[in-house]
Design a protein around this motif. Structure first.
Motif, PDB file in Angstrom:
ATOM      1  N   ARG A  30     -26.258 -26.592   3.479  1.00  0.00           N
ATOM      2  CA  ARG A  30     -26.290 -26.861   2.034  1.00  0.00           C
ATOM      3  C   ARG A  30     -24.995 -25.729   1.447  1.00  0.00           C
ATOM      4  O   ARG A  30     -24.808 -24.563   1.850  1.00  0.00           O
ATOM      5  CB  ARG A  30     -27.498 -26.584   1.498  1.00  0.00           C
ATOM      6  CG  ARG A  30     -28.575 -27.509   1.847  1.00  0.00           C
ATOM      7  CD  ARG A  30     -29.697 -27.448   0.952  1.00  0.00           C
ATOM      8  NE  ARG A  30     -30.790 -28.116   1.438  1.00  0.00           N
ATOM      9  CZ  ARG A  30     -30.918 -29.619   0.999  1.00  0.00           C
ATOM     10  NH1 ARG A  30     -30.015 -29.811  -0.022  1.00  0.00           N
ATOM     11  NH2 ARG A  30     -31.839 -30.214   1.373  1.00  0.00           N
ATOM     12  N   CYS A  31     -24.288 -26.534   0.558  1.00  0.00           N
ATOM     13  CA  CYS A  31     -23.158 -25.785  -0.104  1.00  0.00           C
ATOM     14  C   CYS A  31     -23.831 -24.589  -0.715  1.00  0.00           C
ATOM     15  O   CYS A  31     -24.814 -24.738  -1.476  1.00  0.00           O
ATOM     16  CB  CYS A  31     -22.614 -26.746  -0.817  1.00  0.00           C
ATOM     17  SG  CYS A  31     -21.456 -25.728  -2.150  1.00  0.00           S
ATOM     18  N   SER A  32     -23.209 -23.426  -0.527  1.00  0.00           N
ATOM     19  CA  SER A  32     -23.778 -22.280  -1.462  1.00  0.00           C
ATOM     20  C   SER A  32     -23.643 -22.122  -2.665  1.00  0.00           C
ATOM     21  O   SER A  32     -23.958 -21.503  -3.683  1.00  0.00           O
ATOM     22  CB  SER A  32     -23.317 -21.008  -0.592  1.00  0.00           C
ATOM     23  OG  SER A  32     -21.835 -20.691  -0.630  1.00  0.00           O
ATOM     24  N   ARG A  33     -22.724 -23.017  -3.149  1.00  0.00           N
ATOM     25  CA  ARG A  33     -22.288 -23.154  -4.660  1.00  0.00           C
ATOM     26  C   ARG A  33     -23.284 -24.189  -5.490  1.00  0.00           C
ATOM     27  O   ARG A  33     -23.828 -24.032  -6.512  1.00  0.00           O
ATOM     28  CB  ARG A  33     -20.674 -23.462  -4.924  1.00  0.00           C
ATOM     29  CG  ARG A  33     -20.000 -22.614  -4.060  1.00  0.00           C
ATOM     30  CD  ARG A  33     -19.348 -21.424  -5.023  1.00  0.00           C
ATOM     31  NE  ARG A  33     -18.643 -22.047  -5.996  1.00  0.00           N
ATOM     32  CZ  ARG A  33     -17.433 -22.504  -6.160  1.00  0.00           C
ATOM     33  NH1 ARG A  33     -16.536 -22.321  -5.175  1.00  0.00           N
ATOM     34  NH2 ARG A  33     -16.743 -22.736  -7.443  1.00  0.00           N
ATOM     35  N   CYS A  34     -23.398 -25.373  -4.773  1.00  0.00           N
ATOM     36  CA  CYS A  34     -24.265 -26.315  -5.488  1.00  0.00           C
ATOM     37  C   CYS A  34     -25.394 -26.756  -4.810  1.00  0.00           C
ATOM     38  O   CYS A  34     -26.188 -27.656  -5.428  1.00  0.00           O
ATOM     39  CB  CYS A  34     -23.267 -27.572  -5.853  1.00  0.00           C
ATOM     40  SG  CYS A  34     -22.743 -28.571  -4.214  1.00  0.00           S
ATOM     41  N   GLN A  35     -25.802 -26.391  -3.695  1.00  0.00           N
ATOM     42  CA  GLN A  35     -26.854 -26.480  -3.034  1.00  0.00           C
ATOM     43  C   GLN A  35     -26.971 -27.988  -2.212  1.00  0.00           C
ATOM     44  O   GLN A  35     -27.902 -28.492  -1.633  1.00  0.00           O
ATOM     45  CB  GLN A  35     -28.109 -26.311  -3.761  1.00  0.00           C
ATOM     46  CG  GLN A  35     -28.448 -25.014  -4.283  1.00  0.00           C
ATOM     47  CD  GLN A  35     -28.487 -24.010  -3.148  1.00  0.00           C
ATOM     48  OE1 GLN A  35     -29.027 -24.159  -1.958  1.00  0.00           O
ATOM     49  NE2 GLN A  35     -27.949 -22.557  -3.158  1.00  0.00           N
ATOM     50  N   SER A  70     -18.282 -28.066   4.492  1.00  0.00           N
ATOM     51  CA  SER A  70     -17.250 -28.851   3.958  1.00  0.00           C
ATOM     52  C   SER A  70     -17.747 -29.623   2.588  1.00  0.00           C
ATOM     53  O   SER A  70     -18.344 -30.677   2.895  1.00  0.00           O
ATOM     54  CB  SER A  70     -16.367 -29.580   4.736  1.00  0.00           C
ATOM     55  OG  SER A  70     -15.619 -30.351   4.115  1.00  0.00           O
ATOM     56  N   CYS A  71     -17.924 -29.060   1.640  1.00  0.00           N
ATOM     57  CA  CYS A  71     -18.503 -29.723   0.219  1.00  0.00           C
ATOM     58  C   CYS A  71     -17.388 -30.545  -0.396  1.00  0.00           C
ATOM     59  O   CYS A  71     -16.263 -30.002  -0.381  1.00  0.00           O
ATOM     60  CB  CYS A  71     -18.805 -28.324  -0.732  1.00  0.00           C
ATOM     61  SG  CYS A  71     -19.506 -29.400  -2.042  1.00  0.00           S
ATOM     62  N   ARG A  72     -17.895 -31.629  -0.995  1.00  0.00           N
ATOM     63  CA  ARG A  72     -16.970 -32.470  -1.538  1.00  0.00           C
ATOM     64  C   ARG A  72     -16.346 -31.950  -2.744  1.00  0.00           C
ATOM     65  O   ARG A  72     -15.309 -32.206  -3.026  1.00  0.00           O
ATOM     66  CB  ARG A  72     -17.746 -33.849  -1.606  1.00  0.00           C
ATOM     67  CG  ARG A  72     -16.656 -34.964  -1.403  1.00  0.00           C
ATOM     68  CD  ARG A  72     -17.647 -36.431  -1.596  1.00  0.00           C
ATOM     69  NE  ARG A  72     -18.918 -36.404  -1.075  1.00  0.00           N
ATOM     70  CZ  ARG A  72     -19.936 -37.167  -1.896  1.00  0.00           C
ATOM     71  NH1 ARG A  72     -19.780 -37.862  -2.952  1.00  0.00           N
ATOM     72  NH2 ARG A  72     -21.186 -37.273  -1.477  1.00  0.00           N
ATOM     73  N   GLU A  73     -17.147 -31.146  -3.351  1.00  0.00           N
ATOM     74  CA  GLU A  73     -16.873 -30.499  -4.681  1.00  0.00           C
ATOM     75  C   GLU A  73     -16.073 -29.402  -4.456  1.00  0.00           C
ATOM     76  O   GLU A  73     -15.265 -28.856  -5.226  1.00  0.00           O
ATOM     77  CB  GLU A  73     -17.867 -30.500  -5.543  1.00  0.00           C
ATOM     78  CG  GLU A  73     -17.520 -30.347  -7.036  1.00  0.00           C
ATOM     79  CD  GLU A  73     -18.403 -30.080  -7.827  1.00  0.00           C
ATOM     80  OE1 GLU A  73     -19.714 -30.716  -7.635  1.00  0.00           O
ATOM     81  OE2 GLU A  73     -18.451 -29.376  -9.063  1.00  0.00           O
ATOM     82  N   HIS A  74     -16.644 -28.425  -3.711  1.00  0.00           N
ATOM     83  CA  HIS A  74     -16.260 -27.103  -3.518  1.00  0.00           C
ATOM     84  C   HIS A  74     -15.265 -26.703  -2.355  1.00  0.00           C
ATOM     85  O   HIS A  74     -14.966 -25.421  -1.950  1.00  0.00           O
ATOM     86  CB  HIS A  74     -17.449 -25.899  -3.613  1.00  0.00           C
ATOM     87  CG  HIS A  74     -18.240 -26.305  -4.815  1.00  0.00           C
ATOM     88  ND1 HIS A  74     -19.226 -26.824  -4.882  1.00  0.00           N
ATOM     89  CD2 HIS A  74     -17.934 -25.784  -6.048  1.00  0.00           C
ATOM     90  CE1 HIS A  74     -19.961 -26.770  -6.033  1.00  0.00           C
ATOM     91  NE2 HIS A  74     -18.867 -26.527  -6.788  1.00  0.00           N
ATOM     92  N   GLY A  75     -15.257 -27.667  -1.397  1.00  0.00           N
ATOM     93  CA  GLY A  75     -14.272 -27.439  -0.150  1.00  0.00           C
ATOM     94  C   GLY A  75     -15.015 -26.693   0.934  1.00  0.00           C
ATOM     95  O   GLY A  75     -16.245 -26.678   0.911  1.00  0.00           O
TER      96      GLY A  75
END
Ligand SMILES: [Zn+2]
Length: 401
Positions: A30-35, A70-75
């Motif tokens: 999970r992305c640490s910025r947006c979960q 690799s988050c679509r929004e946060h890279g």
């Protein structure tokens, strides 16, 4: 998920408890910025450790391999771990405990008890505050606010702080003391909510009045009792210091030293005086008429804010200005001019009951905070500390909410 628990010997020969853990499949990647769940990117070859709450007297660490997603929004970012905030070397339970302690004990106690450096405590507070501030809207429902400037680093730098007169809480703090800083607050608040503000209290600064008039046109401007009393206190202290110097110059060293030690008796409000300080004041009344008159001027000005009826306050204030103008005590003659200028704003504060003990306590607390030089390597750290202790952002103790 705990894989193993081992006792190890640390660098300085102390015993450590190390729990090797792994993120459960459901919480992994999970992305640490947006979960949001994301495709994995890579996994570090070396495990990482997080300091947890001690087990008795033994320091505890969690150890795990970290990965990136690799988050679509946060890279490409670090994957979230359920036990810690992103970027932290401490567990969330450890950080919340530290932040809770900061609200209830001195920083030195916290650092010793938890065996962490000052700097780490400040970093923890910054993360906890960012986390909790994101989950609450502290600018909701504001009606009556106070705007204040607080100096740090020996008066060279300033924070602008906004408190809610109704809750006594700090709701906003920013770097700098100018129209740009205050405009940032109003940007955060938004035009609609600014339009709902009914009262704004501040010190005498022209630029505050101008920005408030432009951005919260419906609000009544008031002068904080806190500032008026502070001006009178400063004037009184000038009188006392001038007298000490005059006595020294005239060779009256004993009297000068005695007068030097009267500072607290003069500055305290009467109900808080000790028996010794009352005797000191009686002595001043007898031997030092000028200083005693200055003291009475300060107390009389304070009393205006305690008036219940506006008419009484108006009469007292008029009388005070007349008295101060012809008292021949230079700092008070000067203060009389200032008070006359702000006459209407002072009466606004009395009329609308804005001499609030709770927001005053917040102001006092913030001033004390800035006086402790240690621990704040940046104004951001100081702002975080202020928000934590006075902004209602103190977390509950882990497991005890
Ligand atoms: Zn993301």
């Amino acid at each position: 998920m705990i894989e193993s628990v081992d006792l190890e010997t640390g660098e300085r020969g102390q015993e450590l408890l190390v729990a090797r853990v792994r993120v459960k499949a459901g919480a992994a990647r999970r992305c640490s910025r947006c979960q949001r769940r994301c495709p994995g990117y890579d996994t570090s070859p070396d495990p990482r450790r997080w300091r947890g709450l001690d087990l008795g007297t033994t320091p505890v660490f969690l150890q795990a391999r970290t990965s990136r997603v690799s988050c679509r929004e946060h890279g490409v970012v670090v994957a979230a771990v359920p036990w810690a905030r992103p970027g932290s070397r401490f567990t969330t339970a450890f950080e919340d405990t530290a932040a809770w302690l900061v609200c209830h004990a001195t920083l030195s106690v916290v650092a010793v008890l938890l065996r962490v450096a000052w700097r780490s405590v400040a970093d923890i507070v910054t993360r906890v505050v960012a986390d909790r501030a994101a989950a609450t809207d502290r600018l909701a429902g504001l009606r009556r606010i106070g705007i204040d400037e607080i100096s740090y680093r020996k008066g060279q730098r300033y924070l602008l702080v906004v408190t809610d007169h109704d809750s006594g809480r700090l709701v906003w703090a920013g770097k700098g003391r100018n129209a740009a800083t205050l405009n940032r607050f109003f940007d955060d608040l938004g035009a609609e909510r600014a339009g709902l503000l009914t009262h704004v209290s501040a010190d005498g600064a022209r630029w505050i009045h101008d920005v408030v008039a432009a951005r919260a046109p419906a609000a009544v401007l008031c002068l904080d009792a806190f500032h008026v009393v502070a001006w009178a206190t400063e004037a009184l202290d000038q009188v006392r210091r001038a007298m000490v110097i005059r006595l020294r110059a005239g060779g009256h060293h004993e009297e000068a030293t005695a007068l030097k030690h009267t500072r607290w008796a003069l500055l305290k409000s009467p109900p808080n005086l000790t028996a010794g300080q009352r005797t000191t004041l009686a002595g001043i009344a007898k031997a030092n008429g000028g200083l005693y008159r200055a003291y009475l001027l300060k107390e009389q000005l304070r009393a205006i804010f305690q008036a219940v009826e506006l008419a009484d306050a108006r009469a007292l204030l008029g009388g005070w200005i007349a008295w101060a103008q012809r008292c021949r005590i230079e700092p008070f003659v000067k203060l009389a001019k200032t008070i006359r200028k702000y006459h209407a704003l002072i009466l606004n504060a009395v009329e609308h009951g804005l001499s609030n003990a709770r927001s005053e306590a917040t102001n006092t607390h913030l001033r004390l905070l800035t006086r402790r030089a240690y621990g704040y390597h940046s104004p951001e750290a100081l702002i975080a500390m202020a928000n934590l202790t006075r902004g209602g952002l103190c977390p509950p103790l882990p497991g005890r909410s």
